[in-house]
Structures are given as C-alpha cells and as structure tokens.
Design an enzyme around this catalytic site. Structure first.
Site, PDB file in Angstrom:
ATOM      1  N   HIS A  10       0.834  -1.201   0.000  1.00  0.00           N
ATOM      2  CA  HIS A  10       0.000   0.000   0.000  1.00  0.00           C
ATOM      3  C   HIS A  10       0.869   1.251   0.000  1.00  0.00           C
ATOM      4  CE1 HIS A  10      -3.154   2.755   0.495  1.00  0.00           C
ATOM      5  NE2 HIS A  10      -3.614   2.430   1.688  1.00  0.00           N
ATOM      6  N   HIS A  53      -0.251   0.929 -12.492  1.00  0.00           N
ATOM      7  CA  HIS A  53      -0.985   1.132 -11.239  1.00  0.00           C
ATOM      8  C   HIS A  53      -2.156   0.158 -11.203  1.00  0.00           C
ATOM      9  CE1 HIS A  53      -3.338   3.110  -8.066  1.00  0.00           C
ATOM     10  NE2 HIS A  53      -2.227   3.721  -7.734  1.00  0.00           N
ATOM     11  N   ASP A  79       4.212   7.226  -7.567  1.00  0.00           N
ATOM     12  CA  ASP A  79       5.214   6.724  -6.622  1.00  0.00           C
ATOM     13  C   ASP A  79       6.619   6.815  -7.202  1.00  0.00           C
ATOM     14  OD1 ASP A  79       3.377   5.836  -4.541  1.00  0.00           O
ATOM     15  OD2 ASP A  79       2.722   4.342  -5.984  1.00  0.00           O
TER      16      ASP A  79
END
Length: 428
Positions: free
Chosen positions: A265, A306, A363
């Site tokens: 996560h 993703h 990210d």
C-alpha cells in the site's frame, strides 16, 4: 437512485429481486443487502467487486485515468490550489472563499503545536525504530492528550479533532525524524506555509535556521495534494471500519497508518528506490528491463503502472513536472537519480511498456523528489500518512454524519464441522 432491478436465481429457492443503484458517476451497483433473507451471502475476497459504502468525496475512473476530489480534477488542484485549500474541499465539500480560507488556515496554524509532554513519550521508543512504528504509536496516544473533544456524536468535537489531526501531523512526522537522528525537535513556525513549515521542522536546528526554498516548498505541497485521498483503498477502508465501532478519531487514524505501513500500500515509493539500488548503474538498465519483460523472472519494475489506473496515473504528469523543477533547483549530481531518469526515458519509448500502459506513476516520481530533498527512504510512508490524514478524516466524518452500521464482513467457512472434544489421554 434504484430505477432498475436485478434478479438472482438460486437453485431450489424463489428468485430474489435486488435493486440496482446508480451514482452520479461510475458503474451501477447491485444492492445485495436483501440477500440475507435467503440465507446466502456474496463471496468477494479483496472486495474487488463490492462497494462498501456510499461516498461523495473522491471519484476514480481507472480506465480513463481520472481522479476527482468533490468533482475537481486532481491536475487542476495540484496546479492551481494548495494543500490546505484541498483539505477544506475534502472536509467541507466546496472550495472556500477568501474569508473562509483565511479562517481555515488560521485555525490549522493555531493547532500546529503538540502537548509538551508528548516529547517525553518518544523516549519510550528505540532510536533505530522504524519511523512508521513510532508514528503509529504516537498518533494512537493523542487521545490521551486531547480527550476534551472525543465525543464522536458531537459535530463540533469531530471538527476540532479533524483540525488537530491535520495541523499536528507535520509536527509529529518531523518529531519522528528528529528523534531517529538524535537531533532536538523543532517547534512549528506559523509564519510559514504548511509545507514550508514541515521542511523547516525536518531540516533546521536551533543553532542553524536556513530559509526554505519556495520551489521545494511548492514541491512538498504538491506531494501532499497528490496523496490527500484516493477513494476506498485499504487504509481508508480500515479507518472507516475502525470508526464504525465508535472508536475515537485518533485511534481510527492510527489504524489507517498501520494499514498504510504495508509494502503493498504505502511503501511503493520506497520500493522504487530499492529497485534502483538493485539495478545499480545506468549500464545495467537494458538487462533489468529484459528481466522485467521475462514472465519467468520475478523482477518487477516498481513505480510503473498502477492497480487502479489502467491507462495512466493522472497524478504522475504533475509529479514529473515537479520532479524536473526540484532537480533543476537543487542541481543534484546523484547517480541514482540519473539512473531513474534514464529508466523513465527508456520505459516511455519502449513499445512493450507503451502497449501495456506501464507508464511511470506517482510513486516513481515522489520517491525521486523526496530523495532529492534529503528525506530518508524510511520516512517516505510517514509523509504519505501525513498527506493522507485529511482523506481519512474526511471519510470518517462522512460516515459519522449519516446513518451507519458497525462493519461485520461475512465468511465462507471451510473448516471442520461440529465434533466432540476428546480427552488428552484418548487422543492418538
């Protein structure tokens, strides 16, 4: 909202009519609450096909690469707004006017300090403890310091707790870092912006206070905005589930932090830097890209693609621009950052990645930015938790503001049927 119906036929039982609910955006939802009358339940591990709640806060269309907060595209918020204005939007449903924003910012700044005794609480942790372990413990302990507004049935108490959490998370996050470094903890400065204040508490010391670069402050603010909320993910669902039991807001947010801590996560940007360490050098990129394409090789390129966004991550474009600005401002000559940029360039041009929509995600860029600013990898998820607090508390507020039930998932039991106890001497 329930104009259509679905019919479920279970062998040996009468057909069951289930309402089909339609939201303002997104796919229709089959309301299975009436299924309990048949003695049957749905089975959906990971809740991949289950809407756990009704919400008006955030909408995601992963196929189209859309992320909306209260209807506003994330790209517009990141470009034209700031984090505290986005916080107001998530909490209250509308963008503030000038007077409302000034009042909101003033209220947040009035709550940035933490109880002085909280500093003593840190001494119970080892200096080498993971920052997320400390963060989780300290936030959970806030209910012992701010127990004057814990009545979750009182809207005013809920609002005060929300303001306290948003205001104090940067202070606590910086305290976690300073404690791990053995440096004195810095008090907040309310003359700075929310993001600049965080960087001040992270990197300044009592003996040397340097001005915070506006470019770095803006980059930090954008990171906060782009991580502010992301619909019903694991940590948000955890906060809602904890909140459904009537737990106090600090305990609920601590539960969210614990869920976020999981590497699947909140640890994705940490994983990007670990991957870059594994690749090691620009000369090794082709070899590792080939490994990533090999179905029989466990190596994965972290920070590309993703789970939700099947096209592109709408946050990534803004984050790339911010990444370029930060690297230009700092003029860093870091082999790892050079490696990251080369990898990004190659992946954007390679047909294999283009055909599969494996573009760099938020990210990938946030990890590079945080490293460039000087934030250690172990603090990445702490900063994620700081930014996500407003999303968590907004969902918690939304749930408590309307009728709700304590969360109680069902299960498919596959264990033993009933059997009789056998005494120890008779067991074989």
């Amino acid at each position: 909202m329930a104009d259509k119906k679905a019919q479920l036929i279970i062998e040996g039982a009468a057909p069951v009519e289930l309402p089909i609910l339609t939201g303002t955006m997104g796919p229709d939802v089959v309301d299975v609450r009436g299924l309990t009358a048949t003695g049957s339940y749905t089975f959906d591990p990971g809740f991949m096909s289950t809407a756990s709640c009704e919400s008006q806060i955030t909408f995601i269309d992963g196929d189209k690469g859309v992320l909306l907060h209260r209807g506003y595209p994330i790209e517009q918020l990141a470009e034209k707004s700031d984090y505290l204005e986005t916080c107001y939007l998530l909490l209250k449903g509308e963008l503030p006017n000038a007077a409302q924003k000034e009042q909101f910012v003033s209220t947040i700044k009035n709550h940035t300090m933490v109880h002085e005794q909280l500093k003593s609480f840190f001494n119970g942790f080892r200096r080498d403890a993971h920052p997320m372990a400390v963060m989780c413990g300290v936030v959970g302990a806030l209910s012992a310091f701010y127990h004057d507004s814990l009545d979750i049935n009182d809207p005013r108490h809920r609002e005060i707790s929300a303001m306290r959490l948003i205001a104090k998370m940067p202070t606590i996050a910086a305290m976690v870092y300073k404690y791990s470094m053995g440096q004195p903890m810095m008090y907040p400065r309310n003359d700075l912006t929310y993001a600049e204040n965080f960087l001040h508490m992270m990197f300044n010391t009592p003996c040397e206070t340097k001005p915070i670069s506006p470019i770095l402050g803006k980059a930090m603010d954008r990171i906060f905005i782009l991580h502010a909320d992301h619909e019903q993910n694991a940590s948000t669902s955890t906060v809602r589930l904890a909140g459904s039991s009537g737990a106090n807001p600090f305990a609920c947010i601590a539960a969210g932090i614990a869920a976020l801590w999981g590497p699947a996560h909140g640890g994705a940007n940490e994983a990007v830097l670990r991957m870059l360490d594994e690749i090691g050098d620009v000369s090794n990129i082709d070899k590792f890209v080939a490994k990533a394409k090999d179905k029989n090789d466990p190596f994965k390129l972290m920070g590309f693609g993703h789970r939700v966004y099947k096209n592109f991550d709408p946050r990534a474009k803004v984050m790339k621009q911010t990444c370029d600005e930060v690297l230009s401002e700092l003029g860093i000559n870091d082999p790892q950052l050079e490696l990251a940029m080369k990898l990004e360039e190659l992946a954007r041009q390679d047909p294999y990645f283009k055909e599969r929509n494996l573009y760099p995600n938020v990210d990938f860029y946030s990890g590079i930015i945080l490293k460039a600013i000087g934030i250690p990898t172990s603090m990445f998820t702490v900063i994620f938790a700081l930014a996500r607090t407003v999303g968590w508390i907004s969902h918690w507020q939304e749930m408590l503001s309307s009728p709700y039930k304590i969360g109680r998932p069902r299960q498919l039991y596959t264990g033993h049927q009933e059997r009789n106890f056998v005494g120890l001497s008779d067991r074989k």
